[in-house]
Every structure is written in C-alpha cells, then in structure tokens.
Scaffold this active site. Structure first.
Site, PDB file in Angstrom:
ATOM      1  N   TYR A  44      59.051  88.251 -59.344  1.00 27.36           N
ATOM      2  CA  TYR A  44      58.160  88.160 -60.489  1.00 27.36           C
ATOM      3  C   TYR A  44      57.981  89.559 -61.071  1.00 27.36           C
ATOM      4  O   TYR A  44      57.284  90.406 -60.517  1.00 27.36           O
ATOM      5  CB  TYR A  44      56.796  87.599 -60.091  1.00 27.36           C
ATOM      6  CG  TYR A  44      56.801  86.146 -59.646  1.00 27.36           C
ATOM      7  CD1 TYR A  44      57.858  85.295 -59.938  1.00 27.36           C
ATOM      8  CD2 TYR A  44      55.733  85.625 -58.932  1.00 27.36           C
ATOM      9  CE1 TYR A  44      57.851  83.967 -59.534  1.00 27.36           C
ATOM     10  CE2 TYR A  44      55.705  84.290 -58.526  1.00 27.36           C
ATOM     11  CZ  TYR A  44      56.771  83.470 -58.821  1.00 27.36           C
ATOM     12  OH  TYR A  44      56.750  82.162 -58.417  1.00 27.36           O
ATOM     13  N   PRO A  77      51.337  72.148 -60.737  1.00 27.32           N
ATOM     14  CA  PRO A  77      50.675  70.842 -60.713  1.00 27.32           C
ATOM     15  C   PRO A  77      50.061  70.459 -62.054  1.00 27.32           C
ATOM     16  O   PRO A  77      49.705  69.293 -62.261  1.00 27.32           O
ATOM     17  CB  PRO A  77      49.591  71.022 -59.637  1.00 27.32           C
ATOM     18  CG  PRO A  77      49.281  72.480 -59.668  1.00 27.32           C
ATOM     19  CD  PRO A  77      50.595  73.158 -59.946  1.00 27.32           C
TER      20      PRO A  77
END
Length: 351
Positions: A77, A229
């Site tokens: 990242y 999610p």
C-alpha cells in the site's frame, strides 16, 4: 451445499458509539480473540482519494480506544507508506493491536487514477525479506497475522507456507493467512501448517465464496476475514452518480456504465430497508456480513473517525429471520452487475 444463516433477534439502538457493546470473535480454531469489526487501512494511503496521515492516525487510535484491535495493512500500500502510518499510530499501544499484514503484490499508480499491478511473488526468499522490512516500518518485533495477498502460480503453495511456518517457529509472525485462494489450494496449504484466516472479498455484492470456499474453510477451522464488506463504499448509499468517483473505482466494471445504474437500484432498496431498521445502509450491510457466522471478521476501510464509529456501531444491529429474507430477496448471490476488478486483476483470484 447450501449456505444457511443463523437466526438472530432484533434491536435498534445502534447509532451512538457510547452504546456500542464491543464484540470479540475467535479467529479460526487456532487463533486468538479479535474484534468482530476491524479496520482496513488501505484507504489511508491514497487509494480512494486523498488521505492525511494525522487524520488516519487519529482514526486508528480511536479504533484501539474502542477496543477494535484488528488492523489490516500491507507492504504494497503505497510502497510501505501504510505500514509506516500504522506503526506511528500503535506506538506505545502495540499490545492493544492485532496486526494483519499482507505481502507479495506490486501495485503502482497508473493513468487517470488507475492502478497497475506487477507480478505476484510467493517465493520463500521474497517472503523472508519482505517481513523484515514490514517489521522495520511497523516498528514492532512481531506480526500477528501474515498473509500472501495472492497465490503465486509459479511457486508451489507448499513452499510459500513452509517459509511462513519457519517464521512462526522463529516468533517473527504468530499466525498464517491466505487471501483470494481457491478451495483446493487452501487444503494444500493447510496440510503444511494450520491456516488461521482466509482474507477474501465478501459482502452483499460478492457472495461467490458461499458455494465452495466458505464450506472448505469451515471444515478446516479457518476464520474468514471479509474485506470490502461495504463494496468499496457503494453500499453506504452515498455514491449517487459516476461523478462521485474520482479514484481507482472508476476502472472497476461494477462502477461503470449501465452496471453502475443497475447496482444503484439495488442499493436504493437496501437504503429503504435500513431506514426501517433505524440504521444506515453501511450498518445494515455490515450486520449482514456478521450474521453469516461467528467465524467471520469484517474489516471495512475508512480514514475518518466518524465513519469508523458508524461502522463499528453495526455490531448492535441485529437482524431477524424476516430481515435476512428481505435482504436476500433484494441481493441474492450473483445479482450484481459487473466483475469485482478489471480482467487483469480478476486473473489473480481463486487460484
């Protein structure tokens, strides 16, 4: 094999963080107790628009203050930047954090906000070298859960897991994870060393794992760590037009053209149901994931305290059997238009 959700009861006091009753769940049969809702830190490194380190650190600190200890990061990242931010946030609080670190992928900014991906690397030498750099950036002497981000097709998974098992023996990592692996690969890996968790995309938008992967990990006692999610923010209900997206999501098929508007219609129905439950669409979507079983951990990503508190308040949203039926009627498996990633990225999944 059908996927059966447990019966849960109804409650409505969910908005104020002071009313949150923090819940822990066991991470697989051989893992520790961790917070049922963790924090995905990827967005703190500019993946979804601009980010600010001070704001990100304050958000991580707030998560730990509320007892939500599962922090998910990766060495790729923004080339280690994310780990450095996490490391600064947990300084003096290492014992309160459960660090989940992924490795083995190369990401770089592409044209017009896109991301380019290099080769996946699961070679033992790479793994042994990468973990040392992660320890330095995180300023810790161990990592709780260490996970190859994708399965390297050019390295037997037994070799990759063997290298990780050696790191467990040395105390450098405590638990081994897998990510986006196919059921046969998961079985091969578990034959070498216990696998504690499988990190994979799972949401109302992404239910592919219910057919084969989820039954497999449950048979093997492996916990599920559900990333995205909230379907990269779409299930929040705050994305109204394609113009609201000014980051990497514009290159994902589910956010493009006709797919965008078809999926938006589904979200509108989820918003209506959330209003009936006196919660936000994000909270409803997270509650649905958690209702899938006590072996599921959700790691929604955010870089702001307000959204963090909104997300973790989803633990107090309890869904009735009727609620679950209504949600499944709106978003049955396979109804979402478009693939999760562009074709190049899709080739890295289910290996």
């Amino acid at each position: 094999m059908c996927f059966v959700r447990p019966i849960v009861t109804c409650s409505s006091e969910i908005r104020a963080h002071k009313k949150i009753k923090m819940k822990n769940r066991k991470l697989g049969t051989n893992g520790p107790l961790v917070s049922a809702i963790g924090l995905g830190c990827m967005g703190m490194s500019g993946v979804y628009g601009q980010s600010d380190d001070a704001t990100s650190i304050a958000t991580i600190e707030r998560a730990l203050e509320l007892g939500h200890n599962f922090l998910d990061t990766a060495d790729f990242y923004r080339t280690g930047h994310n780990e450095e931010v996490v490391g600064r946030a947990i300084r003096g609080k290492r014992d309160k954090a459960f660090l989940s670190v992924k490795t083995g992928m190369m990401l770089a900014p592409g044209p017009n906000g896109s991301m380019t991906i290099g080769p996946v690397n699961g070679h033992p030498d790479y793994i042994r070298n990468a973990v040392l750099y992660s320890l330095q950036r995180l300023k810790t002497d161990y990592i709780d859960l260490y996970t190859p981000a994708r399965v390297d097709p050019n390295v037997p998974v037994e070799d990759t897991i063997g290298a990780l098992a050696d790191l467990v023996q040395k105390g450098i990592i405590r638990y081994i994870g897998l990510s986006e692996a196919a059921a046969p690969t998961i079985r091969r890996a578990a034959a070498v060393h216990p696998i504690t968790a499988l990190q994979i995309e799972y949401s109302l938008w992404s239910r592919d794992i219910e057919a084969e992967v989820l039954p497999t990990i449950r048979e093997l006692g492996i916990g599920l760590v559900a990333y995205s999610p909230l379907s990269r923010g779409f299930l929040s209900g705050e994305i109204r037009t394609p113009d609201d997206l000014k980051d990497n999501r514009v290159h994902m098929p589910r956010f493009q053209g006709e797919n965008f508007y078809k999926n938006l219609e589904l979200v509108e129905k989820i918003k209506a149901l959330a209003a009936e439950k006196n919660c936000t669409p994000s909270q409803l979507a997270l509650a649905w994931v958690l209702a899938g079983g006590e072996d599921i951990i959700a790691i929604p990503g955010t870089k702001r305290i307000a959204y963090l508190e909104e997300n973790i308040a989803a633990e107090n949203v309890q869904l009735t059997p009727k609620d679950l039926e209504s949600i499944d009627a709106i978003m049955p498996a396979g109804i979402v238009s478009g693939t999760r990633y562009p074709e190049t990225f899709m080739k890295l999944l289910n290996r």
